[in-house]
Design a protein around this motif. Structure first.
Motif, PDB file in Angstrom:
ATOM      1  N   LEU A 125       0.872  -1.167   0.000  1.00  0.00           N
ATOM      2  CA  LEU A 125       0.000   0.000   0.000  1.00  0.00           C
ATOM      3  C   LEU A 125       0.913   1.221   0.000  1.00  0.00           C
ATOM      4  N   ARG A 126       0.937   1.938  -1.126  1.00  0.00           N
ATOM      5  CA  ARG A 126       1.912   3.018  -1.298  1.00  0.00           C
ATOM      6  C   ARG A 126       1.324   4.372  -0.889  1.00  0.00           C
ATOM      7  N   PHE A 127       2.187   5.184  -0.259  1.00  0.00           N
ATOM      8  CA  PHE A 127       1.808   6.523   0.187  1.00  0.00           C
ATOM      9  C   PHE A 127       2.885   7.519  -0.229  1.00  0.00           C
ATOM     10  N   ARG A 128       2.484   8.757  -0.383  1.00  0.00           N
ATOM     11  CA  ARG A 128       3.474   9.811  -0.518  1.00  0.00           C
ATOM     12  C   ARG A 128       4.209   9.980   0.814  1.00  0.00           C
ATOM     13  N   ALA A 129       5.430  10.442   0.729  1.00  0.00           N
ATOM     14  CA  ALA A 129       6.271  10.549   1.923  1.00  0.00           C
ATOM     15  C   ALA A 129       5.651  11.445   2.995  1.00  0.00           C
ATOM     16  N   THR A 130       4.882  12.443   2.581  1.00  0.00           N
ATOM     17  CA  THR A 130       4.321  13.400   3.543  1.00  0.00           C
ATOM     18  C   THR A 130       3.332  12.761   4.516  1.00  0.00           C
ATOM     19  N   TYR A 131       2.823  11.567   4.186  1.00  0.00           N
ATOM     20  CA  TYR A 131       1.851  10.918   5.070  1.00  0.00           C
ATOM     21  C   TYR A 131       2.506  10.110   6.186  1.00  0.00           C
ATOM     22  N   LEU A 132       3.811   9.932   6.147  1.00  0.00           N
ATOM     23  CA  LEU A 132       4.466   9.061   7.126  1.00  0.00           C
ATOM     24  C   LEU A 132       4.221   9.486   8.573  1.00  0.00           C
ATOM     25  N   PRO A 133       4.385  10.756   8.952  1.00  0.00           N
ATOM     26  CA  PRO A 133       4.158  11.114  10.361  1.00  0.00           C
ATOM     27  C   PRO A 133       2.747  10.785  10.844  1.00  0.00           C
ATOM     28  N   ALA A 134       1.738  11.062  10.019  1.00  0.00           N
ATOM     29  CA  ALA A 134       0.358  10.810  10.436  1.00  0.00           C
ATOM     30  C   ALA A 134       0.071   9.321  10.565  1.00  0.00           C
ATOM     31  N   VAL A 135       0.657   8.513   9.689  1.00  0.00           N
ATOM     32  CA  VAL A 135       0.467   7.067   9.800  1.00  0.00           C
ATOM     33  C   VAL A 135       1.183   6.542  11.039  1.00  0.00           C
ATOM     34  N   ARG A 136       2.370   7.050  11.294  1.00  0.00           N
ATOM     35  CA  ARG A 136       3.131   6.589  12.462  1.00  0.00           C
ATOM     36  C   ARG A 136       2.443   6.948  13.775  1.00  0.00           C
ATOM     37  N   ASP A 137       1.865   8.166  13.859  1.00  0.00           N
ATOM     38  CA  ASP A 137       1.259   8.559  15.138  1.00  0.00           C
ATOM     39  C   ASP A 137      -0.195   8.111  15.270  1.00  0.00           C
ATOM     40  N   GLY A 138      -0.717   7.454  14.233  1.00  0.00           N
ATOM     41  CA  GLY A 138      -2.058   6.888  14.317  1.00  0.00           C
ATOM     42  C   GLY A 138      -3.178   7.818  13.911  1.00  0.00           C
ATOM     43  N   SER A 139      -2.863   9.051  13.519  1.00  0.00           N
ATOM     44  CA  SER A 139      -3.923   9.985  13.142  1.00  0.00           C
ATOM     45  C   SER A 139      -4.477   9.704  11.750  1.00  0.00           C
ATOM     46  N   LYS A 140      -3.755   8.924  10.955  1.00  0.00           N
ATOM     47  CA  LYS A 140      -4.263   8.524   9.636  1.00  0.00           C
ATOM     48  C   LYS A 140      -4.380   7.012   9.598  1.00  0.00           C
ATOM     49  N   ARG A 141      -5.608   6.530   9.453  1.00  0.00           N
ATOM     50  CA  ARG A 141      -5.858   5.098   9.366  1.00  0.00           C
ATOM     51  C   ARG A 141      -6.815   4.767   8.221  1.00  0.00           C
ATOM     52  N   VAL A 142      -7.049   5.743   7.342  1.00  0.00           N
ATOM     53  CA  VAL A 142      -7.928   5.554   6.189  1.00  0.00           C
ATOM     54  C   VAL A 142      -7.253   6.149   4.965  1.00  0.00           C
ATOM     55  N   THR A 143      -7.396   5.471   3.833  1.00  0.00           N
ATOM     56  CA  THR A 143      -6.936   6.011   2.561  1.00  0.00           C
ATOM     57  C   THR A 143      -7.953   5.636   1.494  1.00  0.00           C
ATOM     58  N   MET A 144      -8.138   6.500   0.513  1.00  0.00           N
ATOM     59  CA  MET A 144      -9.088   6.240  -0.567  1.00  0.00           C
ATOM     60  C   MET A 144      -8.313   5.964  -1.842  1.00  0.00           C
ATOM     61  N   ARG A 188     -13.392  13.175   6.597  1.00  0.00           N
ATOM     62  CA  ARG A 188     -12.526  13.656   7.676  1.00  0.00           C
ATOM     63  C   ARG A 188     -11.548  12.583   8.136  1.00  0.00           C
ATOM     64  N   GLU A 189     -11.966  11.314   8.085  1.00  0.00           N
ATOM     65  CA  GLU A 189     -11.052  10.230   8.456  1.00  0.00           C
ATOM     66  C   GLU A 189      -9.814  10.206   7.564  1.00  0.00           C
ATOM     67  N   ASP A 190      -9.980  10.652   6.320  1.00  0.00           N
ATOM     68  CA  ASP A 190      -8.848  10.651   5.387  1.00  0.00           C
ATOM     69  C   ASP A 190      -8.195  12.027   5.281  1.00  0.00           C
ATOM     70  N   GLY A 191      -8.511  12.912   6.222  1.00  0.00           N
ATOM     71  CA  GLY A 191      -7.820  14.190   6.280  1.00  0.00           C
ATOM     72  C   GLY A 191      -8.466  15.327   5.520  1.00  0.00           C
ATOM     73  N   PHE A 192      -9.636  15.093   4.912  1.00  0.00           N
ATOM     74  CA  PHE A 192     -10.342  16.168   4.211  1.00  0.00           C
ATOM     75  C   PHE A 192     -11.216  16.941   5.194  1.00  0.00           C
ATOM     76  N   THR A 193     -11.505  18.187   4.861  1.00  0.00           N
ATOM     77  CA  THR A 193     -12.367  18.997   5.721  1.00  0.00           C
ATOM     78  C   THR A 193     -13.807  18.507   5.672  1.00  0.00           C
ATOM     79  N   SER A 194     -14.264  18.143   4.469  1.00  0.00           N
ATOM     80  CA  SER A 194     -15.623  17.636   4.298  1.00  0.00           C
ATOM     81  C   SER A 194     -15.683  16.824   3.012  1.00  0.00           C
ATOM     82  N   ALA A 195     -16.833  16.202   2.777  1.00  0.00           N
ATOM     83  CA  ALA A 195     -17.003  15.391   1.569  1.00  0.00           C
ATOM     84  C   ALA A 195     -16.865  16.232   0.305  1.00  0.00           C
ATOM     85  N   ALA A 196     -17.182  17.512   0.402  1.00  0.00           N
ATOM     86  CA  ALA A 196     -17.101  18.390  -0.767  1.00  0.00           C
ATOM     87  C   ALA A 196     -15.670  18.553  -1.269  1.00  0.00           C
ATOM     88  N   ASP A 197     -14.693  18.249  -0.411  1.00  0.00           N
ATOM     89  CA  ASP A 197     -13.287  18.418  -0.792  1.00  0.00           C
ATOM     90  C   ASP A 197     -12.662  17.153  -1.365  1.00  0.00           C
TER      91      ASP A 197
END
Length: 224
Positions: A125-144, A188-197
């Motif tokens: 499961l590939r991510f851009r490098a900028t997502y590493l801190p959020a994945v490591r600290d648990g704040s990101k657990r969803v990806t689309m 919001r789980e994937d870091g967006f402000t709302s579904a519109a984004d």
């Protein structure tokens, strides 16, 4: 089934091309392939249809059926085809003949207790490098993801630095949804402000993405 029958009527020759297969993909498109008989073991129609579908942009085939010439009707896939389908597309369904007519069944029903080649590999499961801190600290657990097939099970989370950083983890769930059906909580789980984004944000990764396209909401966890 009619697409396969039509291909056989138009292009079958009763010798080399005697079976046609039709495949329904995640966007509702139908892809057709013919077998190519050869004494060394030419490909079955189902495998050709898989390749045609992939070349046409399909990434998550939903349903497949094969039809034989000379009035043979719907044919069940051979053992090799069942293994290929189970390994590469374990969620696909197959139309098969039964004593009561045709029936739609999961491919896993056609190959119970099978050896799963895919289980010997860890999906990435590939991510851009900028997502590493959020994945490591648990704040990101969803990806689309769009046209990036994954399944529940062990995964290697790969972050694209010059030297790749990898974390071992697990995909815990996958849910297919249209982009325009994503709700605010999922966004919001994937870091967006709302579904519109969501659409504009995902287009940064997938420029051709449309609101009507189907994406997969992937939930994951990190080991340890």
């Amino acid at each position: 089934m009619e697409a396969a029958r039509s291909a056989l009527r138009d292009s079958g020759d009763g010798d080399i091309h005697t079976v046609a297969a039709a495949l329904l993909d995640e966007s509702g498109r139908v892809h057709v392939g013919l077998n190519l008989y050869h004494f060394t073991g030419g490909p079955c129609a189902e495998l050709v249809a898989l390749a045609v579908a992939r070349a046409g942009g399909a990434r998550a085939p939903r349903l497949i059926v094969a039809v034989g010439d000379d009035g043979r009707g719907v044919l069940a896939p051979c053992g090799r085809d069942r293994q290929v389908l189970a390994d590469y597309y374990p969620d696909i369904h197959v139309i098969v003949p039964t004593g009561e007519g045709t029936q739609v069944v999961p491919v896993t029903d056609l190959l119970p207790h099978t050896y799963r080649w895919g289980n010997q590999r860890i999906q990435r499961l590939r991510f851009r490098a900028t997502y590493l801190p959020a994945v490591r600290d648990g704040s990101k657990r969803v990806t689309m993801r769009f046209r990036d097939p994954v399944q529940v099970g062990p995964a290697l989370l790969v972050f694209e630095f010059d030297d790749e950083v990898c974390l071992r983890g697990r995909i815990t769930s996958t849910v297919a949804k249209r982009v325009d059906s994503i709700n605010d909580d999922e966004a919001r789980e994937d870091g967006f402000t709302s579904a519109a984004d969501v659409l504009a944000g995902l287009r940064d990764h997938y420029p051709a993405l449309q609101a009507s396209d189907e994406i997969v909401v992937v939930r994951f966890e990190v080991d340890g």
